[in-house]
Design a protein around this motif. Sequence first.
Motif, PDB file in Angstrom:
ATOM      1  N   GLN A 243       0.825  -1.201   0.000  1.00 56.79           N
ATOM      2  CA  GLN A 243       0.000   0.000   0.000  1.00 56.79           C
ATOM      3  C   GLN A 243       0.863   1.257   0.000  1.00 56.79           C
ATOM      4  O   GLN A 243       0.550   2.245  -0.677  1.00 56.79           O
ATOM      5  CB  GLN A 243      -0.928  -0.019   1.218  1.00 56.79           C
ATOM      6  N   HIS A 244       1.939   1.246   0.752  1.00 55.85           N
ATOM      7  CA  HIS A 244       2.850   2.387   0.819  1.00 55.85           C
ATOM      8  C   HIS A 244       3.470   2.661  -0.548  1.00 55.85           C
ATOM      9  O   HIS A 244       3.508   3.815  -1.010  1.00 55.85           O
ATOM     10  CB  HIS A 244       3.944   2.106   1.851  1.00 55.85           C
ATOM     11  N   LEU A 245       3.938   1.613  -1.207  1.00 58.62           N
ATOM     12  CA  LEU A 245       4.576   1.776  -2.511  1.00 58.62           C
ATOM     13  C   LEU A 245       3.581   2.256  -3.563  1.00 58.62           C
ATOM     14  O   LEU A 245       3.890   3.137  -4.370  1.00 58.62           O
ATOM     15  CB  LEU A 245       5.198   0.444  -2.958  1.00 58.62           C
ATOM     16  N   ALA A 246       2.382   1.669  -3.542  1.00 54.94           N
ATOM     17  CA  ALA A 246       1.387   1.990  -4.569  1.00 54.94           C
ATOM     18  C   ALA A 246       0.722   3.339  -4.338  1.00 54.94           C
ATOM     19  O   ALA A 246       0.532   4.112  -5.294  1.00 54.94           O
ATOM     20  CB  ALA A 246       0.328   0.889  -4.627  1.00 54.94           C
ATOM     21  N   LEU A 247       0.381   3.651  -3.087  1.00 54.94           N
ATOM     22  CA  LEU A 247      -0.388   4.859  -2.800  1.00 54.94           C
ATOM     23  C   LEU A 247       0.483   6.058  -2.437  1.00 54.94           C
ATOM     24  O   LEU A 247       0.261   7.169  -2.928  1.00 54.94           O
ATOM     25  CB  LEU A 247      -1.381   4.576  -1.667  1.00 54.94           C
ATOM     26  N   ASP A 248       1.470   5.839  -1.560  1.00 53.09           N
ATOM     27  CA  ASP A 248       2.303   6.950  -1.111  1.00 53.09           C
ATOM     28  C   ASP A 248       3.428   7.250  -2.093  1.00 53.09           C
ATOM     29  O   ASP A 248       3.697   8.402  -2.404  1.00 53.09           O
ATOM     30  CB  ASP A 248       2.891   6.655   0.273  1.00 53.09           C
ATOM     31  N   ARG A 249       4.094   6.183  -2.551  1.00 54.62           N
ATOM     32  CA  ARG A 249       5.221   6.363  -3.462  1.00 54.62           C
ATOM     33  C   ARG A 249       4.814   6.347  -4.933  1.00 54.62           C
ATOM     34  O   ARG A 249       5.594   6.751  -5.800  1.00 54.62           O
ATOM     35  CB  ARG A 249       6.252   5.247  -3.228  1.00 54.62           C
ATOM     36  N   ARG A 250       3.624   5.843  -5.216  1.00 50.98           N
ATOM     37  CA  ARG A 250       3.087   5.792  -6.577  1.00 50.98           C
ATOM     38  C   ARG A 250       4.023   5.071  -7.541  1.00 50.98           C
ATOM     39  O   ARG A 250       4.280   5.521  -8.651  1.00 50.98           O
ATOM     40  CB  ARG A 250       2.787   7.197  -7.091  1.00 50.98           C
TER      41      ARG A 250
ATOM     42  N   ALA B 158       7.574  -6.463  -7.552  1.00 51.27           N
ATOM     43  CA  ALA B 158       8.939  -6.930  -7.299  1.00 51.27           C
ATOM     44  C   ALA B 158       9.372  -6.646  -5.862  1.00 51.27           C
ATOM     45  O   ALA B 158       9.967  -7.500  -5.199  1.00 51.27           O
ATOM     46  CB  ALA B 158       9.900  -6.266  -8.288  1.00 51.27           C
ATOM     47  N   TYR B 159       9.062  -5.446  -5.359  1.00 49.23           N
ATOM     48  CA  TYR B 159       9.499  -5.069  -4.014  1.00 49.23           C
ATOM     49  C   TYR B 159       8.749  -5.858  -2.940  1.00 49.23           C
ATOM     50  O   TYR B 159       9.329  -6.237  -1.920  1.00 49.23           O
ATOM     51  CB  TYR B 159       9.308  -3.565  -3.805  1.00 49.23           C
ATOM     52  N   VAL B 160       7.456  -6.092  -3.155  1.00 49.44           N
ATOM     53  CA  VAL B 160       6.686  -6.879  -2.187  1.00 49.44           C
ATOM     54  C   VAL B 160       7.172  -8.325  -2.184  1.00 49.44           C
ATOM     55  O   VAL B 160       7.277  -8.958  -1.125  1.00 49.44           O
ATOM     56  CB  VAL B 160       5.178  -6.803  -2.498  1.00 49.44           C
TER      57      VAL B 160
ATOM     58  N   LEU C   9      13.033  -2.366   5.196  1.00 50.46           N
ATOM     59  CA  LEU C   9      13.454  -2.219   6.596  1.00 50.46           C
ATOM     60  C   LEU C   9      13.255  -0.784   7.087  1.00 50.46           C
ATOM     61  O   LEU C   9      12.831  -0.558   8.223  1.00 50.46           O
ATOM     62  CB  LEU C   9      14.918  -2.621   6.746  1.00 50.46           C
ATOM     63  N   LYS C  10      13.534   0.163   6.217  1.00 49.10           N
ATOM     64  CA  LYS C  10      13.342   1.571   6.577  1.00 49.10           C
ATOM     65  C   LYS C  10      11.861   1.876   6.767  1.00 49.10           C
ATOM     66  O   LYS C  10      11.475   2.632   7.674  1.00 49.10           O
ATOM     67  CB  LYS C  10      13.941   2.465   5.486  1.00 49.10           C
ATOM     68  N   PHE C  11      11.024   1.282   5.923  1.00 55.94           N
ATOM     69  CA  PHE C  11       9.575   1.490   6.033  1.00 55.94           C
ATOM     70  C   PHE C  11       9.047   0.915   7.351  1.00 55.94           C
ATOM     71  O   PHE C  11       8.289   1.563   8.076  1.00 55.94           O
ATOM     72  CB  PHE C  11       8.865   0.837   4.859  1.00 55.94           C
TER      73      PHE C  11
ATOM     74  N   GLU D  38      13.690   5.213  -3.345  1.00 54.27           N
ATOM     75  CA  GLU D  38      13.350   4.492  -2.120  1.00 54.27           C
ATOM     76  C   GLU D  38      14.211   4.896  -0.929  1.00 54.27           C
ATOM     77  O   GLU D  38      13.816   4.694   0.214  1.00 54.27           O
ATOM     78  CB  GLU D  38      13.458   2.976  -2.347  1.00 54.27           C
ATOM     79  N   THR D  39      15.403   5.442  -1.179  1.00 50.11           N
ATOM     80  CA  THR D  39      16.274   5.839  -0.073  1.00 50.11           C
ATOM     81  C   THR D  39      16.135   7.319   0.281  1.00 50.11           C
ATOM     82  O   THR D  39      16.826   7.803   1.169  1.00 50.11           O
ATOM     83  CB  THR D  39      17.749   5.536  -0.404  1.00 50.11           C
ATOM     84  N   ALA D  40      15.237   8.013  -0.390  1.00 52.03           N
ATOM     85  CA  ALA D  40      15.021   9.436  -0.097  1.00 52.03           C
ATOM     86  C   ALA D  40      14.455   9.628   1.311  1.00 52.03           C
ATOM     87  O   ALA D  40      13.755   8.764   1.832  1.00 52.03           O
ATOM     88  CB  ALA D  40      14.075  10.050  -1.130  1.00 52.03           C
ATOM     89  N   ARG D  41      14.778  10.760   1.910  1.00 53.65           N
ATOM     90  CA  ARG D  41      14.345  11.023   3.290  1.00 53.65           C
ATOM     91  C   ARG D  41      12.836  11.165   3.410  1.00 53.65           C
ATOM     92  O   ARG D  41      12.250  10.816   4.423  1.00 53.65           O
ATOM     93  CB  ARG D  41      15.015  12.304   3.813  1.00 53.65           C
TER      94      ARG D  41
END
Length: 296
Positions: A11-18, A26-28, A87-89, A127-130
């Motif tokens: 959900q974070h990747l799809a909705l927040d990070r688009r 792939a990431y999931v 891990l950061k998420f 993905e590594t952005a603050r």
Amino acid sequence: MTPSLPERWRQHLALDRRRSVHTVRAYVATAERLLAFLEEHHGRPADAAMLAAIQQADLRAFLTSRRMDGIGNLSAARELSAVRGFLKFVGGDEARVPLLKGPRVKRGLPRPISPDEAVALAEDIAETAREGWIGARDWAVLLLLYGAGLRIGEAMGLKGDILPLGETLRVTGKRNKTRIVPLLPQVRQAIEAYVDQCPYPVSRDEPLFRGTRGGPLSPALIRRAVQGARGRLGLSDRTTPHALRHSFATHLLGRGADLRSLQELLGHASLSSTQIYTQVDAAHLLDIYRNAHPRA
């Protein structure tokens, strides 16, 4: 029912990070593989607490298991990049991600960045952005370089008056010359996603891409981000923002684009500047031949 960690990550990747459907999948999948490995490795279900306490040895063992599955260096580096993001998420701002250098991608003759390398580079930086909006910004900038062939200075020179976006983009290049470049749907979506998330108002006369304090984004920040990502992914030192523009040109030439059309897309003043890509493309093809042909 509380969603699982991989589902929250999705959900974070799809909705927040688009992110694209392909990237999310792939990431999931990487997150699910990591959790399954840790559960078997430690003999108990993997949860957020286990991820918070993960050690460098755990990550090294995970990558070793993936290499035994048959993945190559670039795929292993991308896997490690996805793990860092996950891990950061899960850990939030206080997350402590163990340092582990990714495998180095073997390079032969000088060659353009491959599509996989370009996407891996952009994904890693995003993905590594603050903050989420900074990741969206960097993603959009890099796609403009690789997907539209812009110079980094040209991307930084874009203003809010390019909105709303259409199928083409008017670019002001060297010597104040303007040209029209096609805007791929993926590039257009990346810019729109950034604009939606940017905390600063985008006005017609202000720079489109902003720094963390709202001023114009410095090209040096993008160069620094690329430098960090290529180290994490094990890419060559030749992997620079300008190399993405070179790759745009070389890949188009390889797909049959003629030199005059390429000259216009790149904004070269003379055809001789564009002709260098015929040499680069020939070197790239020779590199492929030498590595793939059984009697080379």
